[in-house]
Write a protein that holds these residues in place. Sequence first.
Motif, PDB file in Angstrom:
ATOM      1  N   GLU A   6       0.777  -1.187   0.188  1.00  0.00           N
ATOM      2  CA  GLU A   6      -0.024  -0.169  -0.013  1.00  0.00           C
ATOM      3  C   GLU A   6       0.750   1.404  -0.010  1.00  0.00           C
ATOM      4  O   GLU A   6       1.987   1.061   0.517  1.00  0.00           O
ATOM      5  CB  GLU A   6      -0.971   0.214   1.222  1.00  0.00           C
ATOM      6  CG  GLU A   6      -1.756  -1.195   1.356  1.00  0.00           C
ATOM      7  CD  GLU A   6      -1.182  -1.973   2.442  1.00  0.00           C
ATOM      8  OE1 GLU A   6      -2.112  -3.013   2.868  1.00  0.00           O
ATOM      9  OE2 GLU A   6      -0.083  -2.153   2.714  1.00  0.00           O
ATOM     10  N   LEU A  20      -5.556   6.158  -1.890  1.00  0.00           N
ATOM     11  CA  LEU A  20      -4.280   5.216  -1.522  1.00  0.00           C
ATOM     12  C   LEU A  20      -4.334   4.175  -2.654  1.00  0.00           C
ATOM     13  O   LEU A  20      -5.294   4.107  -3.579  1.00  0.00           O
ATOM     14  CB  LEU A  20      -5.079   4.359  -0.278  1.00  0.00           C
ATOM     15  CG  LEU A  20      -5.286   5.145   0.770  1.00  0.00           C
ATOM     16  CD1 LEU A  20      -6.109   4.301   1.923  1.00  0.00           C
ATOM     17  CD2 LEU A  20      -4.271   6.084   1.130  1.00  0.00           C
ATOM     18  N   CYS A  22      -2.551   0.299  -4.163  1.00  0.00           N
ATOM     19  CA  CYS A  22      -2.180  -1.182  -3.404  1.00  0.00           C
ATOM     20  C   CYS A  22      -1.483  -1.709  -4.746  1.00  0.00           C
ATOM     21  O   CYS A  22      -2.547  -2.388  -5.634  1.00  0.00           O
ATOM     22  CB  CYS A  22      -3.171  -1.984  -2.757  1.00  0.00           C
ATOM     23  SG  CYS A  22      -2.860  -3.600  -2.452  1.00  0.00           S
ATOM     24  N   TRP A  36     -10.433  -3.276   0.857  1.00  0.00           N
ATOM     25  CA  TRP A  36      -9.747  -2.223   1.836  1.00  0.00           C
ATOM     26  C   TRP A  36     -10.298  -2.299   3.036  1.00  0.00           C
ATOM     27  O   TRP A  36     -11.581  -2.382   3.208  1.00  0.00           O
ATOM     28  CB  TRP A  36      -9.702  -0.834   1.185  1.00  0.00           C
ATOM     29  CG  TRP A  36      -8.874  -0.289   0.199  1.00  0.00           C
ATOM     30  CD1 TRP A  36      -9.464  -0.318  -1.177  1.00  0.00           C
ATOM     31  CD2 TRP A  36      -7.663   0.085   0.271  1.00  0.00           C
ATOM     32  NE1 TRP A  36      -8.317   0.034  -2.201  1.00  0.00           N
ATOM     33  CE2 TRP A  36      -7.258   0.135  -1.150  1.00  0.00           C
ATOM     34  CE3 TRP A  36      -6.620   0.098   1.343  1.00  0.00           C
ATOM     35  CZ2 TRP A  36      -5.826   0.635  -1.480  1.00  0.00           C
ATOM     36  CZ3 TRP A  36      -5.137   0.504   0.840  1.00  0.00           C
ATOM     37  CH2 TRP A  36      -4.980   0.690  -0.671  1.00  0.00           C
ATOM     38  N   CYS A  95      -4.809  -3.155   2.603  1.00  0.00           N
ATOM     39  CA  CYS A  95      -5.309  -3.870   1.361  1.00  0.00           C
ATOM     40  C   CYS A  95      -5.591  -5.321   1.347  1.00  0.00           C
ATOM     41  O   CYS A  95      -4.410  -5.684   2.148  1.00  0.00           O
ATOM     42  CB  CYS A  95      -4.300  -3.269   0.058  1.00  0.00           C
ATOM     43  SG  CYS A  95      -4.621  -4.118  -1.439  1.00  0.00           S
ATOM     44  N   THR A 114      -1.025   1.399   5.441  1.00  0.00           N
ATOM     45  CA  THR A 114      -0.737   2.645   5.216  1.00  0.00           C
ATOM     46  C   THR A 114      -1.488   3.685   6.306  1.00  0.00           C
ATOM     47  O   THR A 114      -2.475   3.470   6.133  1.00  0.00           O
ATOM     48  CB  THR A 114      -0.657   2.957   3.850  1.00  0.00           C
ATOM     49  OG1 THR A 114       0.094   4.461   3.551  1.00  0.00           O
ATOM     50  CG2 THR A 114      -1.915   3.267   3.208  1.00  0.00           C
TER      51      THR A 114
END
Length: 120
Positions: A6, A20, A22, A36, A95, A114
């Motif tokens: 991530e 975000l 991944c 997620w 993820c 993250t």
Amino acid sequence: QVQLVESGGESVQAGGSLRLSCAASRRTFSNYAMAWFRQAPGKEREFVASIRRSRFTYYADSVKGRFTISRDNVKNTVYLQMNSLKPEDTAVYYCAAGLRDDSRGPYEYWGQGTQVTVSS
């Protein structure tokens, strides 16, 4: 085996946006349902959003209308666009990938997470 990495987490003000990403290691990325999850301090991990092989999406009520999950099967990447962020969105975001094409999982593979921090 699938490795997930991530990125994109950072500190933002309430009302702001983040995306975000991944990245998955396998070329068979398109065979996996992706999702997620997030975990806030002192709380259990919770589902945020998922996207199936068919690109059918599913969201937690708390993020519906603000977050959008998408996938790029060429880049082996899943994204989470987060808009109108709230302090309660603060969490480590993970993820996950699952071979079963079901929004409910199970998800066998997980990234390291993250951090997203939203300040008021």
